[in-house]
Design an enzyme around this catalytic site. Sequence first.
Site, PDB file in Angstrom:
ATOM      1  N   CYS A 131       0.829  -1.201   0.000  1.00  0.00           N
ATOM      2  CA  CYS A 131       0.000   0.000   0.000  1.00  0.00           C
ATOM      3  C   CYS A 131       0.874   1.267   0.000  1.00  0.00           C
ATOM      4  O   CYS A 131       1.565   1.538  -0.964  1.00  0.00           O
ATOM      5  CB  CYS A 131      -0.964  -0.054   1.187  1.00  0.00           C
ATOM      6  SG  CYS A 131      -2.332   1.086   1.058  1.00  0.00           S
ATOM      7  N   HIS A 132       0.884   2.054   1.078  1.00  0.00           N
ATOM      8  CA  HIS A 132       1.788   3.213   1.159  1.00  0.00           C
ATOM      9  C   HIS A 132       3.159   2.840   1.723  1.00  0.00           C
ATOM     10  O   HIS A 132       4.056   3.681   1.755  1.00  0.00           O
ATOM     11  CB  HIS A 132       1.174   4.321   2.006  1.00  0.00           C
ATOM     12  CG  HIS A 132       0.025   5.017   1.346  1.00  0.00           C
ATOM     13  ND1 HIS A 132      -1.284   4.673   1.571  1.00  0.00           N
ATOM     14  CD2 HIS A 132      -0.009   6.022   0.441  1.00  0.00           C
ATOM     15  CE1 HIS A 132      -2.080   5.445   0.845  1.00  0.00           C
ATOM     16  NE2 HIS A 132      -1.331   6.265   0.146  1.00  0.00           N
ATOM     17  N   GLU A 162      -5.538   6.906  -4.648  1.00  0.00           N
ATOM     18  CA  GLU A 162      -5.331   8.131  -3.860  1.00  0.00           C
ATOM     19  C   GLU A 162      -6.426   9.143  -4.174  1.00  0.00           C
ATOM     20  O   GLU A 162      -6.950   9.833  -3.277  1.00  0.00           O
ATOM     21  CB  GLU A 162      -3.945   8.723  -4.161  1.00  0.00           C
ATOM     22  CG  GLU A 162      -3.393   9.605  -3.066  1.00  0.00           C
ATOM     23  CD  GLU A 162      -3.066   8.852  -1.784  1.00  0.00           C
ATOM     24  OE1 GLU A 162      -3.895   8.898  -0.859  1.00  0.00           O
ATOM     25  OE2 GLU A 162      -1.986   8.243  -1.700  1.00  0.00           O
TER      26      GLU A 162
END
Length: 224
Positions: A131-132, A162
């Site tokens: 993910c991030h 996003e």
Amino acid sequence: MKKKILFVVTSHSEKGNTGKKTGYFLSEVSHPWKVLTQAGYEIDFVSPKGGNPPVDGFDLNDPVNKEFWENPVYNNKISHSLQPSQVNTEDYDAIYYAGGHGAMWDLPDNKDIARITSKIYENNGIVAAVCHGPAGLINVKLDNGSYLLNGKKVSGFTNEEEDKVGLTKVVPFLLEDKMKERGAIFEKADPWKVQAVSDQRLITGQNPQSATRVGEMIKEALKN
């Protein structure tokens, strides 16, 4: 001695100037944790500041989240995460970056965790993120001076995802764009679909839905 894996979590607790809280995303810790501890690995946690990192996505209706959170050993471990200076890279077969929006702020420029990552990788270890979490990999360089991401197939939270969560203008950069800037070959699925890719001991997943798959891919890679 049990084989060990190092989980990296963010210490950052706010989404820019929005006043909204963030941190590491609980399921992105708990789901790989379940896969890997069941496979016999011990997990340690490190964060930029050490101590008790902020948590996001705190959903105890998710049975795996609940199992992790109510495990006294691991709840104690994550609430007393190591500082980077306390990590001995020789102890770990793999390093895994959990996501959560906080990762976008404090992981990219953390030179100490980047150094830990490159050492584990150069020692034939696995580097993984979801993910991030790959935000922590964008500035990791190898001994030859090249970026870890350069020339490798990767995934991570997409520009479209996003946009769908309304944070395109809040995050310090767009992860998909930044990974491409580093020479990565970015692969993605539709928003919120499971997507993970492995290339040259680098394993990356797109979103929270991909966390279990990333854990399974780490487990498989460590068998080789």
